[in-house]
Design a protein around this motif. Structure first.
Motif, mmCIF file in Angstrom:
data_model
loop_
_atom_site.group_PDB
_atom_site.id
_atom_site.type_symbol
_atom_site.label_atom_id
_atom_site.label_comp_id
_atom_site.label_asym_id
_atom_site.label_seq_id
_atom_site.Cartn_x
_atom_site.Cartn_y
_atom_site.Cartn_z
ATOM 1 N N THR A 115 34.753 57.492 21.434
ATOM 2 C CA THR A 115 35.144 58.777 20.848
ATOM 3 C C THR A 115 36.572 59.116 21.223
ATOM 4 O O THR A 115 37.397 59.462 20.354
ATOM 5 C CB THR A 115 34.196 59.888 21.325
ATOM 6 N N VAL A 141 34.022 62.808 27.338
ATOM 7 C CA VAL A 141 35.087 62.449 26.401
ATOM 8 C C VAL A 141 36.433 62.911 26.935
ATOM 9 O O VAL A 141 37.418 62.161 26.944
ATOM 10 C CB VAL A 141 34.826 63.067 25.015
ATOM 11 N N TYR A 215 35.973 67.869 17.002
ATOM 12 C CA TYR A 215 34.907 66.860 17.025
ATOM 13 C C TYR A 215 33.616 67.411 17.608
ATOM 14 O O TYR A 215 32.749 66.660 18.046
ATOM 15 C CB TYR A 215 35.366 65.613 17.785
ATOM 16 N N LEU A 243 31.780 60.462 15.392
ATOM 17 C CA LEU A 243 31.720 59.060 15.794
ATOM 18 C C LEU A 243 30.721 58.260 14.975
ATOM 19 O O LEU A 243 30.994 57.106 14.629
ATOM 20 C CB LEU A 243 31.363 58.959 17.285
#
Length: 302
Positions: A115, A141, A215, A243
């Motif tokens: 990611t 992440v 995201y 993703l």
């Protein structure tokens, strides 16, 4: 076998240990005995029904595991229904792991690493010298994005975190400073998985030709409408990233994942590993994740 399942939506409280029959591998599949299953923030959205892709009930979450094949190979694999003691995986997606590699670190590189890599390379299309702001920078992440931004040539990396302990963590990972809003100067790239008010602050903080990459929606608020005229006035862009469909595209997994493992092996990338929870305590893992009591990658161990 023991698995974690939910048959209604509602948050961590819907997660329950259940006994299920062991899965039977189909053509091209192999049965894995799970050593560790990765926990992702997306799993919390699946449990409360707010995920981008609705799940059919009853549902066993979990998208990646470290496990053993029947012939003893230790492998990393993308799967479905990973919160369990045994799971099937496609033979073609198995990645052999050395015995001394920490399972949580390997799982972090699989989902959080890919990611972060794609947020910077594919979505933001980072260029050397650009400034990068990473929201939730102590998470799985975010902690990798801070390091990769530096690795990819960012001129300045700023981190947004919620506690002094997390501030110390991200500064140790290479962030130049911890920041809030308003920023001291406009940013070229901002990575946001929170949404809501933080998204609004970020959008107004972009430099000319800046990119705000969204995201996730950890704030669980309604999505902010983006006025095209405002983007014109800002001379900036908003980029969405997910993703799951990215992994289906040619060349989006093997090359980036090899680079991530090479960087980690060389000591230039450090996956941050957080808590390890017994499989039966998946509910507590979700509660801690949602309460922001964790850092890095969380795992469940049967």
């Amino acid at each position: 076998m023991l698995a974690i399942q939910f048959d209604r939506f509602g948050g961590p409280e819907v997660l329950s240990p259940v006994e299920l029959a062991a899965p039977v591998p189909g053509p091209g599949e192999v049965l894995l005995t799970v050593e560790a299953a990765g926990v992702n923030f997306a799993d919390t959205h699946q449990a409360d029904g707010s995920y981008l892709d609705a799940s059919a009930l009853p549902f066993v979450p979990g998208s990646e595991v470290v496990g053993r094949t029947p012939d003893g190979r230790r492998v990393l694999a993308r799967v479905s229904r990973g919160y369990t003691e045994q799971v099937t995986a496609k033979e073609s997606v198995l990645l052999d792991l050395p015995e001394d590699l920490d399972a949580a670190a390997a799982l972090a590189l699989m989902v959080q690493g890919l990611t972060a890599w794609h947020l910077l390379r594919s979505a933001a299309r980072i260029r050397p010298g650009e400034s990068v702001v990473v929201h939730s920078a102590a998470g799985g992440v975010g902690s990798l994005a801070v390091q990769l931004a530096r690795e990819f040539g960012a001129g300045r990396v700023l981190a947004q975190v919620s506690t002094p302990a997390k501030e110390r963590l991200v500064l140790g990972l290479g962030a130049d400073a911890v920041t809030g809003y308003p920023l001291a100067e406009k940013a070229d790239i901002i990575l946001d998985a929170v949404g809501g008010e933080l998204f609004d602050h970020a959008l107004g903080s972009l430099a000319s030709f800046g990119r705000l990459v969204t995201y996730g929606s950890a704030a669980r608020t309604d999505f902010t409408p983006v006025d095209p005229a405002l983007l014109g006035r800002l001379n900036a862009s908003v980029v969405g990233f997910w993703l799951r469909p990215t992994l289906m595209l040619p060349g989006m997994v093997t090359g980036p994942l090899e680079e991530l493992f090479d960087l980690a092996a060389a000591g230039r990338l450090r996956p941050v590993t957080g808590g390890s929870y017994p499989l039966a305590e998946a509910r507590r893992a979700h509660e801690d994740l949602l309460a922001r009591r964790t850092t890095g990658k969380l795992i469940l161990t049967p």
